[in-house]
Design a protein around this motif. Structure first.
Motif, PDB file in Angstrom:
ATOM      1  N   THR A   1       0.836  -1.199   0.000  1.00  0.00           N
ATOM      2  CA  THR A   1       0.000   0.000   0.000  1.00  0.00           C
ATOM      3  C   THR A   1       0.874   1.253   0.000  1.00  0.00           C
ATOM      4  OG1 THR A   1      -1.721  -1.151   1.265  1.00  0.00           O
ATOM      5  CG2 THR A   1      -1.828   1.245   1.218  1.00  0.00           C
TER       6      THR A   1
ATOM      7  N   TRP B   1     -10.700   0.861   1.559  1.00  0.00           N
ATOM      8  CA  TRP B   1     -10.381   1.825   2.616  1.00  0.00           C
ATOM      9  C   TRP B   1     -11.375   2.980   2.516  1.00  0.00           C
ATOM     10  CZ3 TRP B   1      -7.086   0.603   6.344  1.00  0.00           C
ATOM     11  CH2 TRP B   1      -6.097  -0.355   6.102  1.00  0.00           C
TER      12      TRP B   1
ATOM     13  N   LEU C   1      -3.211   6.492   6.233  1.00  0.00           N
ATOM     14  CA  LEU C   1      -4.082   5.355   6.547  1.00  0.00           C
ATOM     15  C   LEU C   1      -4.834   5.501   7.854  1.00  0.00           C
ATOM     16  CD1 LEU C   1      -2.348   2.024   5.452  1.00  0.00           C
ATOM     17  CD2 LEU C   1      -4.477   3.025   4.637  1.00  0.00           C
ATOM     18  N   PHE C   2      -4.279   6.249   8.815  1.00  0.00           N
ATOM     19  CA  PHE C   2      -4.978   6.387  10.093  1.00  0.00           C
ATOM     20  C   PHE C   2      -6.301   7.140   9.935  1.00  0.00           C
ATOM     21  CE2 PHE C   2      -3.149  10.595  10.056  1.00  0.00           C
ATOM     22  CZ  PHE C   2      -4.005  11.369  10.847  1.00  0.00           C
TER      23      PHE C   2
ATOM     24  N   GLU D   1       0.720   5.561   0.184  1.00  0.00           N
ATOM     25  CA  GLU D   1      -0.126   6.672   0.626  1.00  0.00           C
ATOM     26  C   GLU D   1       0.385   7.959  -0.021  1.00  0.00           C
ATOM     27  OE1 GLU D   1      -0.437   6.389   5.024  1.00  0.00           O
ATOM     28  OE2 GLU D   1       0.425   4.404   4.714  1.00  0.00           O
TER      29      GLU D   1
ATOM     30  N   ARG E   1     -10.805   0.100   7.232  1.00  0.00           N
ATOM     31  CA  ARG E   1     -10.899  -1.014   6.293  1.00  0.00           C
ATOM     32  C   ARG E   1     -12.287  -1.622   6.399  1.00  0.00           C
ATOM     33  NH1 ARG E   1      -8.603  -2.329   1.554  1.00  0.00           N
ATOM     34  NH2 ARG E   1      -7.871  -4.482   1.390  1.00  0.00           N
TER      35      ARG E   1
ATOM     36  N   GLU F   1       4.463   9.522   3.993  1.00  0.00           N
ATOM     37  CA  GLU F   1       5.105   8.512   4.824  1.00  0.00           C
ATOM     38  C   GLU F   1       4.092   7.450   5.226  1.00  0.00           C
ATOM     39  OE1 GLU F   1       7.082  10.172   8.153  1.00  0.00           O
ATOM     40  OE2 GLU F   1       8.342  11.521   6.969  1.00  0.00           O
ATOM     41  N   GLN F   2       4.577   6.233   5.433  1.00  0.00           N
ATOM     42  CA  GLN F   2       3.713   5.116   5.771  1.00  0.00           C
ATOM     43  C   GLN F   2       2.949   5.407   7.064  1.00  0.00           C
ATOM     44  OE1 GLN F   2       3.937   2.783   3.423  1.00  0.00           O
ATOM     45  NE2 GLN F   2       2.276   1.515   4.192  1.00  0.00           N
ATOM     46  N   GLY F   3       1.630   5.296   6.992  1.00  0.00           N
ATOM     47  CA  GLY F   3       0.788   5.497   8.169  1.00  0.00           C
ATOM     48  C   GLY F   3       0.245   6.895   8.330  1.00  0.00           C
ATOM     49  N   SER F   4       0.804   7.877   7.601  1.00  0.00           N
ATOM     50  CA  SER F   4       0.368   9.266   7.766  1.00  0.00           C
ATOM     51  C   SER F   4      -0.981   9.546   7.127  1.00  0.00           C
ATOM     52  CB  SER F   4       1.422  10.222   7.192  1.00  0.00           C
ATOM     53  OG  SER F   4       1.609   9.991   5.808  1.00  0.00           O
TER      54      SER F   4
ATOM     55  N   VAL G   1      -5.089   6.352  -1.047  1.00  0.00           N
ATOM     56  CA  VAL G   1      -4.559   5.062  -0.617  1.00  0.00           C
ATOM     57  C   VAL G   1      -4.438   4.216  -1.875  1.00  0.00           C
ATOM     58  CG1 VAL G   1      -4.906   3.012   0.796  1.00  0.00           C
ATOM     59  CG2 VAL G   1      -5.638   5.253   1.653  1.00  0.00           C
TER      60      VAL G   1
END
Length: 297
Positions: free
Chosen positions: A141, A259, A186-187, A143, A191, A181-184, A153
């Motif tokens: 994935t 998502w 997706l939060f 972002e 899902r 950046e990873q997670g910035s 996403v």
């Protein structure tokens, strides 16, 4: 002399009121036809045909993309699950259900294979997974940030992570967006299981069907197109919800995982167009499965 002048005047009047022998004509394809009242000029006929051809081309491309994605998912599931039997391999069984819900053909004769698209049907994908030359597919994935507060996403399914990484980043950067950046990003998403129905569903009837299927929580929303519905559930309830909706008579419902944004944003028309250009470019990449976003317009 008077007789000659009178004859000349009479002849002039006849010529003035005579019907011209020339007929206005238009070209239709390579033929030339006389102009008929109410007949569309060739230019407009060409535009209508072009629109139909473009629409069909997009539909065909979307179907091919769906078939290719599920072909790769099936190969990955067989390899990771260790069995080509969907009853013994739960991961494979779930993906086959999704594939069938998205009208991926169970079996068909194909005359050629693409090394990128691999296979376009379920049985051939299962068979291909057992062959030594089948790729080792993995999911990843990405972002990204777009324009006007939009975020993306990007779901990737590839047998070549380096190629996928380079293609995704290049596509985003060329259009002045930014890889995050990873997670910035997706939060800000949840899902969910997503069941798309090409009809309007009665909420009370859906509630009864969901309770009977043992589903405690779901959300029913209008689809992107008029006269359609979308049902969101927990990922573990996806297959049961699809079965419940099929039992209501909606056999053409489609199931997937997605998502879903917790905080949708509305962009300006200009930013929306720029963001959609990025999404369309990403979806054209062979390694990209799907792209989700947080735009509400």
């Amino acid at each position: 002399m008077k007789f000659i002048v009178a004859a000349f005047l009479l002849l002039s009047q006849v010529q003035a009121f005579s019907i011209p022998s020339r007929t206005t004509r238009i070209a239709v394809g390579n033929d030339v036809q006389g102009q008929c009242p109410g007949r569309l000029p060739a230019l407009f006929m060409g535009r209508a045909a072009a629109v139909r051809a473009a629409t069909k081309s997009k539909t065909d491309a979307k179907k091919a993309k769906t078939n290719a994605v599920f072909g790769k998912k099936i190969i990955m599931a067989v390899k990771q699950g260790g069995s080509p039997d969907p009853t013994a391999n739960r991961m494979l069984g779930d993906i086959i259900k999704q594939a069938k819900a998205n009208n991926v053909p169970v079996d068909q004769n194909l005359t050629s294979f693409s090394p990128v698209l691999l296979t376009k049907n379920i049985n051939r994908a299962i068979k291909r997974a057992s062959e030594g030359n089948a790729g080792d597919f993995s999911e990843s994935t990405f972002e990204a940030y777009g324009f006007g507060g939009a975020s993306f996403v990007i779901n990737v399914l590839s047998d070549n992570p380096n190629r996928a990484n380079a293609d995704v980043k290049s596509t985003v950067n060329k259009r002045n967006a930014k890889i995050a950046e990873q997670g910035s990003v997706l939060f800000m998403y949840d899902r969910k299981g997503k069941v798309e129905v090409p009809a309007v569903i009665d909420e009370e009837q859906l509630l009864d069907a969901a309770i009977e299927a043992g589903i405690d929580d779901f959300a029913l929303e209008e689809g992107d197109e008029e006269g359609t519905s979308v049902v969101y559930v927990e990922p573990t309830d996806s297959a049961n919800m699809l079965a419940a909706i099929n039992g209501m008579g909606f056999e053409e419902a489609k199931m997937s995982l997605a998502w879903i944004s917790k905080a949708p944003v509305e962009c300006s028309d200009e930013d929306f167009e720029k963001n959609m250009e990025i999404i369309e470019a990403l979806e054209e990449l062979d390694d990209v499965d799907s792209v989700e976003h947080n735009m509400s317009n």
